[in-house]
Design an enzyme around this catalytic site. Structure first.
Site, short mmCIF file in Angstrom:
data_model
loop_
_atom_site.label_atom_id
_atom_site.label_comp_id
_atom_site.label_asym_id
_atom_site.label_seq_id
_atom_site.Cartn_x
_atom_site.Cartn_y
_atom_site.Cartn_z
N ARG A 60 55.64 33.70 27.50
CA ARG A 60 54.40 34.34 27.99
C ARG A 60 53.17 33.75 27.33
O ARG A 60 52.07 33.80 27.88
CB ARG A 60 54.50 35.85 27.77
CG ARG A 60 53.25 36.59 28.10
CD ARG A 60 53.39 38.08 28.32
NE ARG A 60 54.36 38.80 27.53
CZ ARG A 60 54.23 39.11 26.23
NH1 ARG A 60 53.17 38.72 25.55
NH2 ARG A 60 55.16 39.79 25.63
N TYR A 113 33.87 40.16 47.14
CA TYR A 113 35.17 40.30 47.81
C TYR A 113 35.60 41.78 47.72
O TYR A 113 35.65 42.34 46.63
CB TYR A 113 36.15 39.38 47.08
CG TYR A 113 37.59 39.42 47.49
CD1 TYR A 113 38.01 38.94 48.72
CD2 TYR A 113 38.56 39.93 46.62
CE1 TYR A 113 39.33 38.96 49.07
CE2 TYR A 113 39.89 39.94 46.97
CZ TYR A 113 40.27 39.46 48.20
OH TYR A 113 41.59 39.47 48.54
N ASP A 185 32.51 34.18 40.89
CA ASP A 185 33.69 33.85 41.69
C ASP A 185 33.39 32.52 42.41
O ASP A 185 32.53 32.47 43.29
CB ASP A 185 33.97 34.98 42.69
CG ASP A 185 35.25 34.77 43.50
OD1 ASP A 185 35.62 33.59 43.75
OD2 ASP A 185 35.88 35.76 43.89
N LYS A 210 43.52 29.80 47.34
CA LYS A 210 42.83 29.27 48.51
C LYS A 210 42.89 27.73 48.49
O LYS A 210 43.89 27.16 48.83
CB LYS A 210 41.40 29.80 48.56
CG LYS A 210 41.33 31.35 48.42
CD LYS A 210 41.77 32.07 49.67
CE LYS A 210 42.03 33.57 49.48
NZ LYS A 210 40.94 34.38 48.96
#
Ligand SMILES: *Cc1c(COP(=O)(O)O)cnc(C)c1O
Length: 394
Positions: A60, A113, A185, A210
């Site tokens: 991790r 968003y 963003d 994206k």
């Protein structure tokens, strides 16, 4: 063969996209990073375990695969460090959680968003953080919105439904004078076309889902931070126990290799289609910052070096069934959420339903188009047929 993959001398973005995050040392004979799957990482001795000096300590906490992707994104964004999240939305919420504490106030752009807005209005609120939404065109006027406890300003530029561009430079100067962090963003432009940290922002995040992944087959987020914000981001990421699947990291690294050529093609086709749409009688406005008619075109030209393939189209007043007829019959445009893949998408949008600081007044209904890598003239022919179906509905 030189061992310079992690520190390429060439600074051109296309060259860096080919070379960043490649294997080094003895592994440089392999073109691509191996997918390292690890929870346990072994130590030679108890003394080594106690020394806490191992490069890798636990899955991790990082593997060669996660490090390669983080290093590449940091280089592209010009960041002190980058962490990976299991989705773009997790990048949004991690950035906000890193910057804010109970009792703080955050200024959030009205074109955020929508699920990010929901996070502010529910989870952040529950943890004692208050939110004020503001006009994306606020510019230096943001100074008037600061409260004594404002610790962060959140921007999405351009807004991914309505495509307003924010003045990151002006807003960052004001925020820093008031000891607040600026989060941007950067999903639409990616660092290939836009580097918010260079304009003064402290955190640049992306739904790498994206354009970076680019093939609609993985969810992943990146949070890149400057020196001012990096420790907070790294610590919060570690505390939340976030880790991303190694296969998805690999797909993201793979996506980086073609990101430059894909974005250039998305831009070329999108600009051609946007101009064609502007000439159509059915279209009221095209929301695409690279168009001279876009209200923020000058700001886009100042701060961006290119435009991606996603745009909004405001139609002249027409019925919802007419819009559905336009979209339903499209051959090359799929109907679905997300964007940034190689395939074209079309979707009706309802921007007025999730705004509170400003009102979205449009003459008619809106649609959003993701222009994929198909031939632009085929896409234009497909849309022309769509407008014909629209005309039959009135
Ligand atoms: C899609 C998107 C996100 C969220 O990304 P996911 O990977 O779908 O969680 C965040 N910001 C913007 C601008 C987006 O378009």
């Amino acid at each position: 063969m030189s061992d310079s993959h992690n520190n390429p001398p060439a600074r051109s973005i296309l060259t860096r996209l080919s070379h960043l995050g490649r294997p080094s040392g003895d592994d440089r004979i392999f073109v691509n990073q191996p997918v390292v799957r690890a929870s346990t990482i072994l130590y030679d001795t108890v003394a080594d375990l106690h020394a806490k000096k191992a490069r890798y300590s636990y899955g991790r906490r990082g593997t060669p695969t996660s490090e390669a992707l983080e290093t590449a994104i940091s280089d592209l964004e010009g960041a002190a460090g980058t962490v990976l999240t299991p989705s773009g939305l997790a990048a949004v919420s991690l950035a906000l959680m890193s910057a804010l504490s109970a009792g703080d106030h955050v200024l959030v752009v009205d074109c955020i968003y929508e699920p990010g807005r929901h996070f502010c209005d529910t989870t952040l609120k529950r943890f004692g953080v208050t939110t004020t939404y503001f006009d994306p065109h606020v510019g230096a006027g943001i100074a008037d919105l600061f409260q004594p406890n404002t610790r962060a300003v959140y921007l999405e530029s351009p807004g991914s439904e309505t495509f307003e561009i924010a003045d990151i430079q002006a807003i960052s100067e004001i925020a820093h004078a008031r000891d607040a962090l600026v989060i941007v963003d950067n999903t639409w432009a990616t660092p290939v076309f836009h580097r918010p940290l260079e304009l003064g922002a402290d955190i640049s995040l992306m739904a790498a889902t994206k354009y970076i992944v680019g093939h609609s087959d993985a969810l992943i987020g990146t949070v890149a931070a400057n020196e001012r914000a990096w420790r907070q981001v790294k610590t919060t990421h570690g505390n939340l126990g976030l880790f991303t699947g190694p296969d998805d990291m690999y797909l993201t690294l793979r996506g980086l290799r073609t990101l430059g050529v894909r974005l250039n093609q998305h831009q070329q086709s999108a600009l051609k289609i946007a101009r064609w749409l502007e000439g159509r009688a059915e279209v009221e406005r095209v929301l695409y910052p690279a168009l001279e008619s876009h209200p923020d075109h000058a700001l886009w030209k100042r701060d961006f070096s290119g435009a991606a393939g996603l745009m909004g189209v405001v139609l002249k007043p027409v019925s919802r069934t007419g819009v559905a007829a336009l979209i339903d019959g499209l051959v090359y445009f799929g109907i679905g959420y997300s964007w940034g893949g190689y395939e074209s998408l079309a979707l009706p949008t309802y921007p007025s339903t999730h705004r509170t600081a400003t009102s979205w007044t449009a003459e008619g209904p809106s649609i959003r188009l993701q222009i994929g890598l198909e031939d632009a003239d085929d896409l234009i022919a497909d849309l022309a047929d769509g407008f014909h179906r629209l005309s039959l509905h009135g």
